[in-house]
Design a protein around this motif. Structure first.
Motif, PDB file in Angstrom:
ATOM      1  N   MET A  92      37.604 -17.210 -41.376  1.00 16.23           N
ATOM      2  CA  MET A  92      38.067 -18.306 -40.811  1.00 16.23           C
ATOM      3  C   MET A  92      37.841 -18.430 -39.332  1.00 16.23           C
TER       4      MET A  92
ATOM      5  N   GLU B 225      36.477 -23.012 -42.235  1.00 16.20           N
ATOM      6  CA  GLU B 225      36.758 -21.807 -43.194  1.00 16.20           C
ATOM      7  C   GLU B 225      35.360 -21.808 -44.008  1.00 16.20           C
TER       8      GLU B 225
ATOM      9  N   LEU C  46      39.501 -26.280 -37.130  1.00 17.03           N
ATOM     10  CA  LEU C  46      39.287 -24.723 -37.671  1.00 17.03           C
ATOM     11  C   LEU C  46      38.069 -25.204 -38.587  1.00 17.03           C
TER      12      LEU C  46
ATOM     13  N   GLN D 285      38.975 -20.459 -35.539  1.00 10.94           N
ATOM     14  CA  GLN D 285      39.655 -21.690 -34.858  1.00 10.94           C
ATOM     15  C   GLN D 285      39.851 -21.513 -33.643  1.00 10.94           C
TER      16      GLN D 285
ATOM     17  N   LYS E  96      43.255 -28.954 -44.125  1.00  8.08           N
ATOM     18  CA  LYS E  96      41.611 -28.589 -44.270  1.00  8.08           C
ATOM     19  C   LYS E  96      41.204 -29.678 -45.437  1.00  8.08           C
TER      20      LYS E  96
END
Length: 677
Positions: free
Chosen positions: A110, A99, A97, A112, A259
């Motif tokens: 975001m 962000e 992902l 992913q 993250k």
């Protein structure tokens, strides 16, 4: 929830995303975080970093899949003797992902993309031969999911939503026809394996979800890790796996994202920028050309404040005997000094603590004047009535005022209370100010010009006295930009002998200190002034400058007039009657070419920075009214000097120990100085 798995595994299974489990993902994530934490712990530079704007990482979770609709013809080569409808299953979701979250914004984006399993089993059905039939699938996709993120409370909680674009990866199925229950010894039919036909290669649907960011690193780490549990809902809209029949899929996803990102070390740069903005200087006036004799028009508040738990007139008020009444004169109050009185603004508080005697004297001289005494007590109207009655008894017994001229009334709060609904700050001090007896009247002989009504103030008292060193003779310490750059700053003043004096802390840009507070009895002296400030990050900033100070001394007589305007608690707009008073009484008294010095003040209730701004707003309010009055008269010959002193204890007119002092500190002082001839 039922979960079936009818797949047969070979003796040597190849690796696939299906083989991953949450334990493996967690071990990898925690190991990675541990290594990064150890590396960061070796850094010796202790600074603070902003929250990362860009975050990278991976998300993993479980897809809880729910099948609805129907499917029968599995492909062109195989149609089982049964139609399958409902089913469910659990599949793996795993994806890297990215962000993006702008600083100080609720919004972000975001993205992913990864493996998305929609595997599951249909509920068994019974065929015409009374044999149970099972159908399961390894349906899976490569999913691409861009989303908009929104933190509604600017906290770690967030919601998100956006489209889901899925590309089919696996469309296999396994079909098994079971044994007739009437013939349990019969061998079951062999499994049928294959791929669904008419599978949609691309699916466009949507999702909504929510998550919560849990920081794993402090803001002293440049690389910051965040663990985010999340849940998402992907409804059946657009999620038909096949172009034929009615089979559709609804998914609830629950998982966690790890993250990380790098925060910018903006603290040091910000501090340096703010340090450069601070410009420190000291101005010590050489002298003020003259002693002033001030005619002060001192306002007289129509309140008598009572002590907590008592209904008697407080001892700080001057109480006369009958024999003293004949000698009482409003313009000679120095004779009648309160028992307990500090040195600061002694003459003004002497006036105020004689308020009952001034009232009694005025009622004697004006036999038609009447008053209403309104007592306010937090314990109820009955106690307020007793407080009012104690003042009535004093006026009737000592000043021989006819009782019919004085009415009494009780209530639990004053008409204009200091304590506001929902307030939580410094309630003790506010309630002290609300425990009082208000003197109300409609008799103009008792009241200030233009005033009438229940909250009208009493006629002011004129005081003539020599003024001590005026505020413009004070030593001025200008720390330009301190309000923005520093959380607080102090002064360290050292004389030639090495004696150190400390003043502060302060938060405003400018501070004025009387020269006498520094010099004492010395006529002059050389000093080193060091400003010691603390930035909002905790860094210490120092600036130093030498200064020669001269004690203010009188030279020649200079006449002046002082007026004071009283403001209500937390207000910066003068009441209408004061606006009329300033325009029609004060403005005409300003001589041609005069200088008008306007100083705003507050009490000590509330934050210092807020009070500093409030006092300046009050001073500018008065200036605006006076300028408007002069403009109407066609005048522009007056010079104004405006300052806001806030609650500065060095410059405040009074202390803040009693309600009377706090009420009088909510003031603007107007000094009218004629031009020097």
């Amino acid at each position: 929830m039922k979960t079936k798995n009818n797949f047969k595994m070979g003796s040597c299974a190849a690796w696939s995303p299906n083989n991953l489990n949450f334990k493996s993902v967690a071990i990898v994530a925690l190991t990675w975080w541990s290594i990064q934490t150890q590396v960061q712990a070796q850094e010796t530079l202790v600074v603070k970093y902003a929250k990362p704007t860009w975050l990278f990482g991976a998300a993993a979770g479980a897809n809880f899949n729910f099948y609805r609709g129907s499917t029968n013809q599995l492909n062109a080569n195989f149609t089982p003797p049964a139609t399958f409808h409902e089913g469910d299953g659990i599949g793996l979701f795993i994806a890297p992902l990215v962000e993006y979250r702008p600083a100080d914004s609720r919004w972000g984006i975001m993205f992913q993309a990864g493996y998305d399993s929609r595997k599951g089993s249909f509920d068994p059905v019974t065929t015409a031969c009374d044999c149970p039939a099972d159908l399961s699938t390894d349906l899976s996709y490569i999913t691409v999911e861009p989303s908009v993120r929104f933190a509604p409370f600017k906290s770690n909680f967030y919601v998100y939503g956006g489209p889901r674009l899925a590309f089919n990866l696996d469309k296999s199925f396994t079909y098994q026809l079971g044994t007739n229950t009437a013939f349990p010894d019969q061998e079951p039919s062999p499994e049928v394996r294959g791929d669904f036909s008419a599978i949609n290669k691309t699916i466009l649907s949507l999702q909504i979800g929510a998550g919560y960011d849990i920081p794993l690193s402090s803001d002293s780490n440049k690389t910051q890790f965040i663990l985010s549990p999340f849940v998402a809902f992907q409804p059946y809209f657009g999620q038909d796996p096949r172009a034929t029949e009615t089979w559709n899929n609804t998914t609830v996803r629950a998982g966690v994202a790890l993250k990380f990102g790098q925060g910018k070390n903006i603290q040091e740069a910000t501090d340096l920028a703010k340090d450069r903005e601070v410009q420190f200087s000291v101005n010590s006036p050489s002298n003020v050309p003259g002693e002033r004799r001030m005619t002060e028009i001192f306002p007289l508040r129509n309140y008598v404040f009572f002590n907590q738990g008592s209904t008697e007139i407080p001892s700080r008020y001057v109480v006369l005997t009958k024999d003293q009444v004949k000698d009482f004169k409003e313009d000679q109050l120095e004779v009648f000094v309160p028992k307990k009185l500090s040195d600061r603004s002694k003459r003004q508080m002497t006036v105020y603590y004689n308020v009952l005697n001034i009232l009694g004297d005025r009622m004697q001289k004006n036999p038609t004047a009447t008053i209403i005494l309104v007592g306010s007590s937090e314990k109820g109207s009955q106690e307020g009535l007793v407080m009012a009655a104690s003042i009535k008894t004093y006026l009737v017994y000592i000043f021989a005022i006819d009782p019919s001229r004085i009415m009494t009334k009780g209530q639990d709060k004053p008409t204009i209370p200091s304590e506001q609904p929902g307030g939580t700050q410094e309630l003790v001090l506010l309630r002290e100010g609300d425990r009082r007896v208000s003197i109300e009247s409609n008799s103009p002989d008792l009241l200030m010009e233009f005033q009438s009504g229940p909250d009208a103030q009493l006629k002011p008292v004129q005081i003539i006295a020599l003024q001590e060193a005026p505020i413009e003779s004070y030593v001025s310490f200008n720390n330009k930009g301190a309000g923005e750059a520093l959380s607080s700053w102090s002064l360290q003043i050292t004389d030639e002998q090495g004696t150190v004096q400390n003043f502060g802390p302060y938060t405003q840009d400018e501070v004025k200190i009387p020269g006498k507070a520094i010099l004492g009895s010395r006529p002059e002296g050389d000093y080193t002034v060091k400003m010691i400030g603390q930035t909002k990050s905790g860094k210490i900033v120092e600036k130093e400058t030498p200064v020669h100070m001269v004690l203010w001394t009188p030279a020649k007589m200079e006449e002046g007039t002082r007026y004071s305007i009283i403001y209500e608690f937390n207000k910066s707009k003068a009441i209408g009657i004061y606006e009329k008073y300033l325009s029609e009484v004060v403005t005409p008294q300003i001589p041609v070419g005069a200088t008008v010095l306007i100083h705003g003040h507050t009490d000590s209730i509330g934050e210092k920075t807020y009070n500093q701004n409030l006092s300046l707003a009050r001073a500018n309010d008065v200036k605006g009214i006076l300028e408007k009055g002069l403009s109407k008269a066609g005048r522009n010959d007056v010079k104004f000097e405006v300052t806001g002193e806030g609650e500065n204890e060095n410059n405040s007119p009074f202390e803040n120990k009693t309600p009377e002092e706090r009420f009088y500190n909510r003031t603007v002082i107007i000094d009218i100085m004629p031009a020097i001839k």
